[in-house]
Scaffold this active site. Structure first.
Site, mmCIF file in Angstrom:
data_model
loop_
_atom_site.group_PDB
_atom_site.id
_atom_site.type_symbol
_atom_site.label_atom_id
_atom_site.label_comp_id
_atom_site.label_asym_id
_atom_site.label_seq_id
_atom_site.Cartn_x
_atom_site.Cartn_y
_atom_site.Cartn_z
ATOM 1 N N CYS A 285 -16.273 -9.059 5.850
ATOM 2 C CA CYS A 285 -15.655 -7.778 5.499
ATOM 3 C C CYS A 285 -14.435 -8.027 4.632
ATOM 4 O O CYS A 285 -13.499 -8.720 5.034
ATOM 5 C CB CYS A 285 -15.266 -7.026 6.772
ATOM 6 S SG CYS A 285 -14.457 -5.455 6.410
ATOM 7 N N CYS B 191 0.831 -1.213 0.000
ATOM 8 C CA CYS B 191 0.000 0.000 0.000
ATOM 9 C C CYS B 191 0.867 1.265 0.000
ATOM 10 O O CYS B 191 1.858 1.341 0.718
ATOM 11 C CB CYS B 191 -0.905 -0.016 1.232
ATOM 12 S SG CYS B 191 -2.030 1.389 1.285
ATOM 13 N N CYS C 199 -19.439 -6.418 3.708
ATOM 14 C CA CYS C 199 -18.793 -5.157 4.061
ATOM 15 C C CYS C 199 -17.502 -5.064 3.261
ATOM 16 O O CYS C 199 -16.911 -6.085 2.908
ATOM 17 C CB CYS C 199 -18.490 -5.168 5.561
ATOM 18 S SG CYS C 199 -17.562 -3.726 6.126
ATOM 19 N N CYS D 291 0.482 4.936 6.902
ATOM 20 C CA CYS D 291 -0.154 4.722 8.213
ATOM 21 C C CYS D 291 0.846 4.015 9.148
ATOM 22 O O CYS D 291 1.268 2.882 8.866
ATOM 23 C CB CYS D 291 -1.416 3.871 8.051
ATOM 24 S SG CYS D 291 -2.493 4.492 6.737
ATOM 25 N N ARG E 9 -17.783 -2.660 18.210
ATOM 26 C CA ARG E 9 -17.020 -3.889 17.926
ATOM 27 C C ARG E 9 -15.700 -3.929 18.698
ATOM 28 O O ARG E 9 -14.862 -3.037 18.556
ATOM 29 C CB ARG E 9 -16.771 -4.014 16.416
ATOM 30 C CG ARG E 9 -16.116 -5.344 16.026
ATOM 31 C CD ARG E 9 -16.107 -5.576 14.524
ATOM 32 N NE ARG E 9 -17.450 -5.495 13.984
ATOM 33 C CZ ARG E 9 -17.829 -4.586 13.086
ATOM 34 N NH1 ARG E 9 -16.965 -3.734 12.604
ATOM 35 N NH2 ARG E 9 -19.073 -4.558 12.658
ATOM 36 N N CYS F 270 -19.481 2.013 8.982
ATOM 37 C CA CYS F 270 -18.672 1.400 10.040
ATOM 38 C C CYS F 270 -17.415 2.245 10.167
ATOM 39 O O CYS F 270 -16.619 2.316 9.225
ATOM 40 C CB CYS F 270 -18.322 -0.035 9.637
ATOM 41 S SG CYS F 270 -17.131 -0.814 10.743
ATOM 42 N N CYS G 267 0.498 0.299 10.260
ATOM 43 C CA CYS G 267 0.016 -0.734 9.342
ATOM 44 C C CYS G 267 1.092 -1.630 8.720
ATOM 45 O O CYS G 267 2.010 -1.154 8.051
ATOM 46 C CB CYS G 267 -0.813 -0.100 8.222
ATOM 47 S SG CYS G 267 -1.619 -1.373 7.222
HETATM 48 N N1 SAM Z 1 -6.707 0.488 3.191
HETATM 49 C C1 SAM Z 1 -7.979 0.693 3.719
HETATM 50 C C2 SAM Z 1 -8.031 1.798 4.739
HETATM 51 O O1 SAM Z 1 -7.003 2.169 5.274
HETATM 52 O O2 SAM Z 1 -9.131 2.272 5.008
HETATM 53 C C3 SAM Z 1 -8.593 -0.567 4.323
HETATM 54 C C4 SAM Z 1 -7.734 -1.528 5.115
HETATM 55 S S1 SAM Z 1 -7.010 -0.885 6.605
HETATM 56 C C5 SAM Z 1 -5.900 -2.171 7.029
HETATM 57 C C6 SAM Z 1 -8.353 -0.949 7.769
HETATM 58 C C7 SAM Z 1 -8.099 -0.541 9.190
HETATM 59 O O3 SAM Z 1 -7.331 -1.532 9.894
HETATM 60 C C8 SAM Z 1 -7.315 0.726 9.461
HETATM 61 O O4 SAM Z 1 -8.077 1.879 9.296
HETATM 62 C C9 SAM Z 1 -6.920 0.549 10.914
HETATM 63 O O5 SAM Z 1 -7.903 1.114 11.764
HETATM 64 C C10 SAM Z 1 -6.879 -0.973 11.099
HETATM 65 N N2 SAM Z 1 -5.516 -1.458 11.369
HETATM 66 C C11 SAM Z 1 -4.502 -1.578 10.475
HETATM 67 N N3 SAM Z 1 -3.381 -2.031 11.074
HETATM 68 C C12 SAM Z 1 -3.686 -2.196 12.387
HETATM 69 C C13 SAM Z 1 -2.937 -2.620 13.510
HETATM 70 N N4 SAM Z 1 -1.650 -2.952 13.413
HETATM 71 N N5 SAM Z 1 -3.554 -2.682 14.708
HETATM 72 C C14 SAM Z 1 -4.864 -2.339 14.811
HETATM 73 N N6 SAM Z 1 -5.622 -1.931 13.783
HETATM 74 C C15 SAM Z 1 -5.040 -1.846 12.580
HETATM 75 C C1 DTB Z 2 -11.157 -2.558 11.752
HETATM 76 O O1 DTB Z 2 -11.537 -1.596 12.433
HETATM 77 N N1 DTB Z 2 -10.249 -3.445 12.141
HETATM 78 C C2 DTB Z 2 -10.010 -4.437 11.097
HETATM 79 C C3 DTB Z 2 -11.034 -4.017 10.006
HETATM 80 N N2 DTB Z 2 -11.612 -2.820 10.537
HETATM 81 C C4 DTB Z 2 -10.633 -3.863 8.616
HETATM 82 C C5 DTB Z 2 -8.610 -4.530 10.682
HETATM 83 C C6 DTB Z 2 -7.642 -4.847 11.797
HETATM 84 C C7 DTB Z 2 -6.317 -5.054 11.191
HETATM 85 C C8 DTB Z 2 -5.276 -5.481 12.173
HETATM 86 C C9 DTB Z 2 -3.961 -5.644 11.550
HETATM 87 C C10 DTB Z 2 -3.886 -6.717 10.499
HETATM 88 O O2 DTB Z 2 -4.362 -7.856 10.718
HETATM 89 O O3 DTB Z 2 -3.288 -6.470 9.443
HETATM 90 FE FE1 SF4 Z 3 -2.845 1.202 3.387
HETATM 91 FE FE2 SF4 Z 3 -2.732 0.046 5.765
HETATM 92 FE FE3 SF4 Z 3 -3.092 2.665 5.595
HETATM 93 FE FE4 SF4 Z 3 -5.084 0.975 4.820
HETATM 94 S S1 SF4 Z 3 -4.269 1.240 6.885
HETATM 95 S S2 SF4 Z 3 -4.347 2.799 3.755
HETATM 96 S S3 SF4 Z 3 -3.825 -0.719 4.009
HETATM 97 S S4 SF4 Z 3 -1.258 1.542 4.918
#
Ligand code: SAM
Ligand code: DTB
Ligand code: SF4
Length: 338
Positions: free
Chosen positions: A98, A54, A130, A58, A262, A190, A61
């Site tokens: 989802c 990506c 979702c 973030c 949630r 959501c 992430c």
């Molecule tokens: N790329 C899209 C976005 O950012 O909206 C969708 C996927 S993104 C991985 C969805 C959500 O996962 C993020 O907004 C964040 O709240 C959650 N997330 C990602 N990495 C995480 C982590 N290490 N611990 C907890 N939540 C995480």
């Molecule tokens: C949300 O609030 N938590 C989920 C879902 N929406 C997409 C994602 C959590 C991701 C945790 C890190 C991972 O497994 O990559």
């Molecule tokens: Fe990309 Fe992860 Fe950020 Fe979603 S949360 S936009 S997958 S870097």
């Protein structure tokens, strides 16, 4: 019946968040029991349909291309694999699937056409579908709705002031604009956040203020505990305390009484007793299945054991009506949770 308010102030929310813990839990539990079948927990299962690589930064992430986290990059998953995963999730008790993609935003290309196809196919399995695909235009939100999308996940993650510390490649306002597009397309919203990013409690409260001051409350608010992943800038963050998780869940339940709250990422680190406190404090949804997107999660069997022990029961799909119902009916049902 509890009044639903859209004008909560920072001071009011802060007072709730900082109230004595047992008073806070008692108040949240009381509201929870007034508004819902409190023993019913919605089970949502996650599937990463496009993983890693990506372009966003973030800081939490594991899927951001700029961090070396060991996550393998995968192109868009074929529809057949998604359907097979959806069927497994349904057998495990999930009423919602989802689908997550590591995209900054949706582009109008063949991959999006394929996602629309997946949405229609999963909907036909009688599951709430979702997606979480990054930012959307108004037209893309409408196309997802037309394909049968039930809900869209798009998190605010932290407060507006704290956002720049966590993400520099997009703005808070862009996030809010996508939420408006989702709302306009009559898709269930959501949106929630993460605790444990190094934010202050004022940031947590400010994020809850933003969510509770939207023209309509999100139908679901995921509260994630940061899963610190090696290679990301937040890898060394200490795990959040369960008390913070309970405070956050209880406060969300009190200020958004009809919303599904949630208990999201972070459950592998929590005991059954700790999770029970979160359900007591008003959580009524989980992500189930052995993986979140890229990190581990309790298995369906472990969760079913916990449900049995605590006397919880999985919520059935489409309790609030279906996306393909006549428009007026859907408008009526979408915010009448339970
Ligand atoms: N790329 C899209 C976005 O950012 O909206 C969708 C996927 S993104 C991985 C969805 C959500 O996962 C993020 O907004 C964040 O709240 C959650 N997330 C990602 N990495 C995480 C982590 N290490 N611990 C907890 N939540 C995480
Ligand atoms: C949300 O609030 N938590 C989920 C879902 N929406 C997409 C994602 C959590 C991701 C945790 C890190 C991972 O497994 O990559
Ligand atoms: Fe990309 Fe992860 Fe950020 Fe979603 S949360 S936009 S997958 S870097």
């Amino acid at each position: 019946m509890t009044e639903v308010r859209y004008d909560w102030t920072q001071e009011e929310i802060s007072k709730i968040y900082h109230s004595p813990l047992l008073d806070l839990i008692y108040r949240a539990a009381t509201i929870h029991r007034e508004n819902k079948d409190y023993a019913e927990v919605q089970i949502s299962s996650l599937i990463s349909i496009k993983t890693g690589g990506c372009p966003e930064d973030c800081a939490y992430c594991p899927q951001a291309a700029r961090y070396s986290t060991g996550v393998d990059v995968h192109a868009l998953m074929p529809k057949e694999e998604v359907i097979a995963a959806a069927k497994r999730a349904k057998e495990g008790g999930a009423s919602r699937l989802c689908m997550g993609a590591a995209w900054r935003e949706v582009r109008d290309n063949r991959d999006f056409d394929k996602v629309l196809d997946m949405v229609t196919a999963v909907n036909e399995l009688d599951m709430e579908v979702c997606c979480t695909l990054g930012m959307l235009t108004e037209n893309q939100a409408q196309r997802l709705a037309d394909a049968g999308l039930y809900a869209y996940n798009h998190n605010l993650d932290t407060s507006k002031d704290d956002y720049k510390r966590i993400i520099t490649t997009r703005t808070y306002d862009e996030r809010l604009t996508t939420l408006e597009h989702v709302r306009k397309a009559k898709i269930s919203v959501c949106s929630g956040g993460i605790i444990g990013l190094g934010e202050t409690t004022a940031d947590r409260i400010s994020m809850l203020k933003t969510l509770s001051n939207l023209p309509k409350h999100p139908e679901s608010v995921p509260i994630n505990a940061l899963v610190p992943v090696k290679g990301t800038p937040l890898a060394e963050q200490p795990r959040v305390s369960v008390w913070d998780m309970v405070r956050m869940i209880a406060t969300t339940r009190i200020i958004m009484p009809k919303t599904v709250v949630r208990l999201s990422a972070g459950r592998t680190e929590m005991s059954t007793v700790e999770q029970a406190l979160c359900f007591m404090a008003g959580a009524n949804s989980i992500f189930a299945g052995e993986k979140l997107l890229t990190t581990p999660n309790p298995t369906f069997d472990e969760d079913m054991f916990m449900f049995e022990l605590l006397g919880l029961k999985p919520r059935q799909a489409f309790k609030n009506g279906r996306p393909n119902e006549p428009k007026e009916l859907r408008e009526m049902s979408i915010n009448e949770v339970f």
